[in-house]
Design a protein around this motif. Sequence first.
Motif, PDB file in Angstrom:
ATOM      1  N   GLU A 141       0.832  -1.201   0.000  1.00  0.00           N
ATOM      2  CA  GLU A 141       0.000   0.000   0.000  1.00  0.00           C
ATOM      3  C   GLU A 141       0.874   1.261   0.000  1.00  0.00           C
ATOM      4  N   GLN A 142       1.974   1.202   0.706  1.00  0.00           N
ATOM      5  CA  GLN A 142       2.885   2.345   0.725  1.00  0.00           C
ATOM      6  C   GLN A 142       3.495   2.574  -0.649  1.00  0.00           C
ATOM      7  N   ALA A 143       3.762   1.501  -1.384  1.00  0.00           N
ATOM      8  CA  ALA A 143       4.290   1.618  -2.743  1.00  0.00           C
ATOM      9  C   ALA A 143       3.264   2.284  -3.662  1.00  0.00           C
ATOM     10  N   LYS A 144       1.988   1.949  -3.488  1.00  0.00           N
ATOM     11  CA  LYS A 144       0.932   2.586  -4.281  1.00  0.00           C
ATOM     12  C   LYS A 144       0.868   4.089  -3.992  1.00  0.00           C
ATOM     13  N   ILE A 145       0.987   4.428  -2.709  1.00  0.00           N
ATOM     14  CA  ILE A 145       0.974   5.853  -2.337  1.00  0.00           C
ATOM     15  C   ILE A 145       2.145   6.582  -2.983  1.00  0.00           C
ATOM     16  N   SER A 146       3.318   5.977  -2.960  1.00  0.00           N
ATOM     17  CA  SER A 146       4.508   6.599  -3.554  1.00  0.00           C
ATOM     18  C   SER A 146       4.314   6.820  -5.049  1.00  0.00           C
ATOM     19  N   THR A 147       3.686   5.832  -5.714  1.00  0.00           N
ATOM     20  CA  THR A 147       3.437   5.962  -7.154  1.00  0.00           C
ATOM     21  C   THR A 147       2.490   7.124  -7.451  1.00  0.00           C
ATOM     22  N   LEU A 148       1.395   7.222  -6.682  1.00  0.00           N
ATOM     23  CA  LEU A 148       0.432   8.304  -6.878  1.00  0.00           C
ATOM     24  C   LEU A 148       1.042   9.661  -6.560  1.00  0.00           C
TER      25      LEU A 148
END
Length: 413
Positions: A141-148
Amino acid sequence: MFTRIRQLLSQFFRRTRTINNEPLNKVSLIVIILIDIFILINVFTGLDDISRWHISPTEAYPCYSEWQNYRTKTTKDKDYEIVKLSLPSDTNNQLSFQRNYQQAEVGHLGKVSKTCLQYADYKDKINNPEKQQIIKTIDEEQAKISTLEQKNRTIKAQYDSTLLEKIAGQGREQSINQVSAEKAKQVLEQNNREISTFKQFIYTLKNELLAKAESISFIAFFKDDNQFREVDKGYRQASFWYPSIQLAFQSLFLLPLILIALSVHKFAQGRGYGLISLISWHLLAIFFIPLIVKIFEFLQISAIFRFFFNIISAIFGGLLFLINYIYILLIPIIGFGIIQFFQKFVFNPKVQAASRVQKSRCVNCAKKIRPLDIYCPHCGYDQDIECQNCHNLTYKHLSYCKHCGASQDSSNL
């Protein structure tokens, strides 16, 4: 004194290059040097190994650094971060934390702190597949946040460009930007909503992880200052004494070698075994070199250094360079003290001469001579001196004349 030091150095180098007072040929000298280098490398390797025989403070108190980092952190997620450390992502052939800590004791002296072993036991209880899956989900989930967030930064950076394109009347198909000016705000808002959702989900997962019974027990133990106060005290004491322990073991490794080389050298000199005397003399020099190096290393990191460091810090604050002044003054004083000690008690000509005369040896080089020899046939040294009382020849460096018994102290100066 300096004349005596010069004589000792001259005698030292003469012994390293001669066999029975004859100079070595070039091939023999090269062979001796190669032997010296080989032995010196092995001596330093042995010193390195034996210096690690006793476990280091870090190995004896492996939980100290994590506890210290936890104390100094001010982030609100520090409880989660310390729990996460107990859940390594790679679990293939992974030893338990407790077993891993205990590995430091295998083949070494010293024990691992019981508090740290207890701490490792708590970490092992936390480390299970369920909690590892929670950590994995949080990371995803943290990786998704970083991408966004990266997309948002890109859109914001391109917004001014797309706005200029619109003013200039450039068609959308000719634009190099990802999002048009009209849609930029809409996309940013959508991405922010998704980021907020992901953060809320992560917050829930972290609370779920910290609410587990094992996590609660672990954090409660970690916050117990009474337990870790002993760890802190033990670590500081171990760090204080560890350089001294290392030097003691290194000396234990070197002293038998020095004593053996010295004994062989004296025996070979007495029997006239030139080659053995030469090699043992080289070995003696080689064994002393690492000992001197380690002593100087000890002076730079030992309790003595910390003592001066603390005094300078307390009195002069940041003027820590004054420690170097102290060493510059102190080391020569210690060196002169050692020289005086060896001059007076170890290499005192009178003490050596008394023993050598009894064994019919040269009072200078200690080689075997006949009682009637006035000069040493090996080094050419004059064995006698004129007595100031009876004017007969008597032994040089001895306290009394062998003919009249008059004191020779003034004449031997």
